[in-house]
Every structure is written in structure tokens, then in C-alpha cells.
Design a protein around this motif. Structure first.
Motif, PDB file in Angstrom:
ATOM      1  N   LEU A  65      31.907  14.082  25.651  1.00 43.55           N
ATOM      2  CA  LEU A  65      32.720  15.299  25.588  1.00 43.55           C
ATOM      3  C   LEU A  65      32.101  16.423  26.418  1.00 43.55           C
ATOM      4  O   LEU A  65      32.813  17.198  27.065  1.00 43.55           O
ATOM      5  N   LYS A  66      30.786  16.505  26.387  1.00 45.70           N
ATOM      6  CA  LYS A  66      30.101  17.552  27.151  1.00 45.70           C
ATOM      7  C   LYS A  66      30.301  17.342  28.656  1.00 45.70           C
ATOM      8  O   LYS A  66      30.556  18.288  29.407  1.00 45.70           O
ATOM      9  N   GLU A  67      30.185  16.101  29.096  1.00 40.95           N
ATOM     10  CA  GLU A  67      30.390  15.786  30.518  1.00 40.95           C
ATOM     11  C   GLU A  67      31.812  16.127  30.974  1.00 40.95           C
ATOM     12  O   GLU A  67      32.026  16.510  32.128  1.00 40.95           O
ATOM     13  N   LYS A  68      32.764  15.990  30.042  1.00 36.95           N
ATOM     14  CA  LYS A  68      34.174  16.265  30.359  1.00 36.95           C
ATOM     15  C   LYS A  68      34.541  17.729  30.108  1.00 36.95           C
ATOM     16  O   LYS A  68      35.711  18.102  30.169  1.00 36.95           O
ATOM     17  N   HIS A  69      33.524  18.556  29.791  1.00 35.46           N
ATOM     18  CA  HIS A  69      33.730  19.982  29.496  1.00 35.46           C
ATOM     19  C   HIS A  69      34.757  20.180  28.373  1.00 35.46           C
ATOM     20  O   HIS A  69      35.604  21.066  28.423  1.00 35.46           O
ATOM     21  N   ALA A  70      34.636  19.329  27.359  1.00 33.11           N
ATOM     22  CA  ALA A  70      35.587  19.365  26.240  1.00 33.11           C
ATOM     23  C   ALA A  70      34.906  19.599  24.897  1.00 33.11           C
ATOM     24  O   ALA A  70      35.577  19.642  23.863  1.00 33.11           O
ATOM     25  N   LEU A  71      33.580  19.784  24.914  1.00 35.57           N
ATOM     26  CA  LEU A  71      32.864  19.929  23.643  1.00 35.57           C
ATOM     27  C   LEU A  71      33.209  21.241  22.948  1.00 35.57           C
ATOM     28  O   LEU A  71      33.107  21.350  21.725  1.00 35.57           O
ATOM     29  N   GLU A  72      33.631  22.246  23.735  1.00 35.74           N
ATOM     30  CA  GLU A  72      33.955  23.552  23.145  1.00 35.74           C
ATOM     31  C   GLU A  72      35.119  23.487  22.162  1.00 35.74           C
ATOM     32  O   GLU A  72      35.304  24.384  21.345  1.00 35.74           O
ATOM     33  N   ASP A  73      35.920  22.403  22.228  1.00 40.03           N
ATOM     34  CA  ASP A  73      37.015  22.230  21.254  1.00 40.03           C
ATOM     35  C   ASP A  73      36.512  21.656  19.936  1.00 40.03           C
ATOM     36  O   ASP A  73      37.226  21.694  18.929  1.00 40.03           O
ATOM     37  N   GLY A  74      35.320  21.094  19.969  1.00 37.43           N
ATOM     38  CA  GLY A  74      34.751  20.481  18.773  1.00 37.43           C
ATOM     39  C   GLY A  74      35.018  18.988  18.723  1.00 37.43           C
ATOM     40  O   GLY A  74      36.084  18.516  19.129  1.00 37.43           O
ATOM     41  N   ALA A  75      34.054  18.235  18.235  1.00 34.44           N
ATOM     42  CA  ALA A  75      34.216  16.787  18.122  1.00 34.44           C
ATOM     43  C   ALA A  75      35.367  16.434  17.188  1.00 34.44           C
ATOM     44  O   ALA A  75      36.094  15.455  17.413  1.00 34.44           O
ATOM     45  N   ALA A  76      35.566  17.228  16.135  1.00 36.26           N
ATOM     46  CA  ALA A  76      36.629  16.943  15.169  1.00 36.26           C
ATOM     47  C   ALA A  76      38.014  17.001  15.824  1.00 36.26           C
ATOM     48  O   ALA A  76      38.911  16.223  15.476  1.00 36.26           O
ATOM     49  N   PHE A  77      38.193  17.919  16.763  1.00 36.30           N
ATOM     50  CA  PHE A  77      39.469  18.043  17.476  1.00 36.30           C
ATOM     51  C   PHE A  77      39.791  16.729  18.185  1.00 36.30           C
ATOM     52  O   PHE A  77      40.884  16.174  18.057  1.00 36.30           O
TER      53      PHE A  77
END
Length: 518
Positions: A65-77
Motif C-alpha cells: 500500500l505504501k509503494e502504491k501511495h495508498a496507505l493514507e487511506d488506511g489498511a482497513a479501507f
């Protein structure tokens, strides 16, 4: 009534400063998440295990998720979204990601209501498991009874969990109430949690969920044999602070070292990273009924215990407020301090007694963690026994609760079973023969101890006032605690901090803080 005649107004003023310090810092904390927080969310959703290279699945998913710049949404999302769209469990989703067969960011976004419902159903099951663990502890304490005086707290640290179990059982039979399995050197700097039972470690044993399970099982077994509940302690400081808190909650640990300030000062962990991690870890510990230990005692290993006593008290006030923000009650705050003054200091015992009495009166509900003399232990075991005896006396006179036993061989080697037995005998003798001594004595009005307590409290109020003006981050940069300076953007783990997006989701804060048992 204060036995040492503390100025109630100054105590209130110090607490008000500390509250503002915590609230000012909390604004930053609540706007951000970290890789450790998101790995913890995955673990609480049931994600576990490692890949063929031994990398934990929570790390692999969060790194993806971090590599895809998506961690800011949260893993639960993203896990919730995949659960709805792919009809898979969190574990199955994690395995697909780990195998390189699934890109969580390429899945069409599901309806928010369905996504939240899917995640919350799984989250509720884990929360209920932790609630049941707390119930098991409470049932055992009710059936076996709990100790009214200080808990005798000892450390085992062989590096091998199976050898630790042998030593822990022996210590329990000798009279120990809390067994702390000290963590292997350097584990606090690992940004992952090792997996499975471990048999190698230096200066301690790996903190893993399987090691927690094995030791909990062993202490339950010996506890039933002895007719006492034996508490288990480990360490959830460091870069995996909230993950280890979650694993401890799952395996019914009772006590956790849990202090961001300790990690910042003594492990050079980035202050922003670890304060965010601390918030989630304390919410978990609070819900699980875990007593946290804070690390103020360590300040006195690098700073003078007489000159810098006010920094210990200031940190205790700040730790109290951070804990309250995370929903952790005072009855679970093992605020730390230590018997660490130079033995050559004239009237040093009076100053130690004043400090301990002051802490007891300022934090009346807290099960204070009192640490033994270590800095000035020389290897002279006879003098060491005397130092530990004086330390034991202060504990029983002032009502300390988590009493980490001093070892006569502290400066020589890792304690033998016989050393622990001697330390337990020493403390047990003092606690019995002096049980009501503290209630029988009065502190001289205008005497050395009263004046000392007043001086420390006044210095504490000044320090907290300055921290409120400067902010906690700036204060840590200038080295006001333990004489150690740490840059805001330095240290380990800053690259694991992310700013939350408008879509950020983490169901556990609401479940632990609002649906909690506190």
C-alpha cells in the motif's frame, strides 16, 4: 491529606500544563498514521503468518500500500474493499498480495456502507476475543485472589523461550508475582515482528506472539499449582509498539513497557513516529486491562538523580495525560521512577523517600513502577544487598506497587536462579517486617523531606510551563529529558509516517475507546 504537605495548587497547575502539552501534541498524532499502526490493524483483522522468505504478511501488505501511495487511506479501507468485491477473508487477501497476485489499489471501490460493515464484523470478533481474555484474567484473580502489597517483579532473559519458561516457573515458585521476559537487544529497532517460537537472543528473548502464548500457558500452569495468578510482562516500545500491544492483548499479557519518550531518548526512534504508535498501543492496552510501564527511571541512568528529579515527575505528568487520551485508566498506569541516587550523597535515603512519597500522593490510583538501584551497583554484592534493602524499605513505606527486584549481582552477570531467590527473600522480609511502617510515621514539618518534595514540585511546574510554550517536539530537541537531544526529523522510522486522507478508516479506535470496558 498530604503526609508530606504538597501544595495542592501546584500539583493542579502541573497537571493542567501537562494536559495542554498532550492535547497540543495529540492534534498532530490524530492527523497521521504509521506503517506500524496499519500493520496492527491487519493483525487485529486476523492477518498472520510469513512468506517463504520469512517476511510477515502484515509487513508485505502495508509495504504494498505504501509503494502504491495508498496507505493514507488506511489498511482497513483497502482490506474492507477487497472483502466486499472479492468475497475473501483478510487472511486470504493478504496471502494474495504477498504472492504478487493482487493489487489492492486496482480493485473498484465498493459502497462505503458495505465496506465498513464487512470490516466491522471481523473487527468485532477480535475485540470480543480481547474482552474475553480480560474476563479470564479477572476470573482467575477473583478465584485465586490478588496481592494487596507490592508485586514482586523479576526478569528472565536467556534468549531461549523454553529456558525462559523454566526460569519463570522457578521464580514464581520462589515468590515472584510478575515475570518480565526482557526483549532481545535491538528488537525495538526492528520494523517487523519476528514469527514463531525462538531459541536465540542476546540479552533477552524475541518478543513474538508464539513466545507470548507459550509463556502465558506456562505461567497459568504454575499459577494454578501455586494458587496465585502470575502476571506476564513484555515490551511494546520500539518501532512495532502497537503490533506487540495487539499480540499481547490476544495472548493475555498483563503488563507492558509502553512509553514513546523512552524510545525517543534511549533508542533514537523518531518522535513523530513513536508518539503516533503510542496512541494506538495504549488504546489497545487500556481495553485489554494491561498495566503499562513507563520509562522515566531510565532518565536517571544518564542524568543525576538528585539534580534531575523534576524531569522524572514532569514526564510522569505528561505520560498520565497521554494515557488518559488513549482511554487508559489511572489504575493501569505504571508510571516509572527509580532509586538511583549516588550512595555517597548525604541524606540520599531521605531524598529517595521524599521522591517516592511525592509520586505516591500525586498519582494515588496508579500502580507505580519502582526500579532498583543499578547505576551505582559496583559488583560488591554485600553493599549491593544493603542498597537493595534500602530500596525495598522505600517501596513498603510509600506504597509502591510494581517493585522490580534489585539483584545483588546487578553489576556482574545475568542473575542466577539463586540470585533471584535471595532478592525475593530480601524484599519479602522487609515487606513483612515493615508492612504498616508507612502508616505509623509522620514527616517532619519543615524538614528535609518536605522541603525536597516542594523543591522538586516547583521545578516540575516551571519545566512543564516551558514545555507548554515550546511544545513537546521542540523540548525533546533541546535535551531537557535525560540530557539527550533528538531532532524532530531525525531518528529511526520517520519514513513510516503518513498523513491520513479524507477517506482514512480504522474501526478499532471507535471499538476500543467507545465500545470499551473502561
Amino acid at each position: 491529606m498530604s503526609k508530606i504537605r504538597l501544595d495542592v495548587k501546584k500539583v493542579k497547575e502541573a497537571r493542567e500544563h501537562a494536559k495542554k502539552i498532550a492535547l497540543n501534541t495529540q492534534r498532530f498524532v490524530e492527523e497521521h498514521s504509521t506503517v506500524a499502526v496499519e500493520r496492527t490493524v491487519l493483525r487485529l483483522l486476523g492477518v498472520d503468518g510469513i512468506n517463504e522468505e520469512g517476511v510477515p504478511l502484515p509487513n508485505l501488505v502495508v509495504d504494498h500500500l505504501k509503494e502504491k501511495h495508498a496507505l493514507e487511506d488506511g489498511a482497513a479501507f483497502h482490506i474492507g474493499n477487497a472483502m466486499v468485491m472479492l468475497k475473501k477473508t483478510p487472511q486470504e487477501i493478504a496471502e494474495e498480495v504477498a504472492a504478487g497476485n493482487l493489487d489492492l489499489t486496482k480493485i473498484p471501490v465498493a459502497d462505503a456502507f458495505e465496506r465498513n460493515l464487512a470490516v466491522e464484523e471481523v473487527a468485532q470478533k477480535m475485540v470480543e476475543k480481547i474482552r474475553k481474555n480480560r474476563g479470564v484474567r479477572e476470573e482467575k484473580l477473583e478465584r485465586l485472589g490478588d496481592k494487596s502489597g507490592p508485586y514482586l517483579y523479576v526478569i528472565v532473559a536467556t534468549g531461549n523461550i523454553y529456558a525462559d519458561i523454566v526460569q519463570a516457573k522457578a521464580a514464581a515458585k520462589q515468590g515472584a508475582d510478575i515475570i518480565a521476559v526482557i526483549r532481545t537487544t535491538g528488537q525495538s529497532l526492528l520494523d517487523y515482528v519476528p514469527y514463531g517460537a525462538t531459541t536465540e537472543g542476546f540479552g533477552g528473548t524475541m518478543a513474538t506472539q508464539e513466545n507470548f502464548r507459550l509463556m502465558r500457558e506456562a505461567l497459568d500452569e504454575v499459577g494454578e499449582e501455586l494458587g496465585r495468578y502470575i502476571r506476564l510482562c513484555n515490551y511494546c516500545s520500539g518501532l512495532c509498539m502497537p503490533e506487540i500491544a495487539a499480540m499481547g492483548a490476544m495472548e493475555r499479557l498483563d503488563v507492558m513497557l509502553n512509553d514513546a519518550l523512552y524510545g525517543i531518548l534511549f533508542r533514537d526512534i523518531n518522535m513523530k513516529r513513536t508518539l503516533i504508535d503510542q496512541y494506538f498501543s495504549r488504546a489497545i492496552n487500556g481495553f485489554a486491562g494491561v498495566i503499562i510501564n513507563t520509562g522515566e527511571d531510565n532518565y536517571l541512568t544518564t542524568a543525576d538523580a538528585y539534580e534531575e528529579a523534576h524531569t522524572v515527575l514532569a514526564s510522569q505528568f505528561i505520560n498520565e495525560q497521554f494515557a488518559l487520551l488513549a482511554g487508559l485508566p489511572e489504575e493501569q498506569m505504571g508510571l516509572g521512577h527509580a532509586f538511583e541516587m549516588d550512595p555517597s550523597l548525604k541524606n540520599g535515603f531521605l531524598y529517595e523517600l521524599a521522591q517516592a512519597q511525592m509520586a505516591r500522593e500525586i498519582f494515588p490510583k496508579a500502580p507505580l513502577k519502582y526500579m532498583p538501584p543499578t547505576k551505582f551497583m559496583t559488583g560488591d554484592i554485600f553493599k549491593g544487598q544493603v542498597q537493595n534493602t534500602l530500596f525495598n524499605m522505600v517501596t513498603i513505606m510509600t506504597g509502591q506497587k510494581l517493585h522490580l527486584l534489585g539483584m545483588m549481582t546487578e553489576a556482574i552477570h545475568t542473575p542466577f536462579l539463586s540470585d533471584r531467590a535471595a532478592a525475593i527473600d530480601n524484599a519479602s522480609y522487609i515487606f513483612n517486617t515493615m508492612e504498616d511502617f508507612g502508616n505509623e510515621i509522620e514527616y517532619k514539618k519543615g524538614g528535609i523531606m518536605e522541603k525536597r518534595a516542594q523543591e522538586v514540585l516547583e521545578e516540575t511546574v516551571k519545566l512543564l510551563g516551558n514545555i507548554e510554550k515550546e511544545g513537546l517536539f521542540r523540548t525533546l530537541e533541546t535535551g531537557k529529558f535525560a540530557g539527550i537531544k533528538r531532532p524532530q526529523d531525525g531518528g529511526k522510522g520517520l519514513d513510516g509516517v503518513v498523513r491520513k486522507s479524507a477517506h482514512y478508516e480504522n474501526p478499532f479506535f471507535e471499538l476500543l475507546l467507545e465500545d470499551g470496558v473502561n
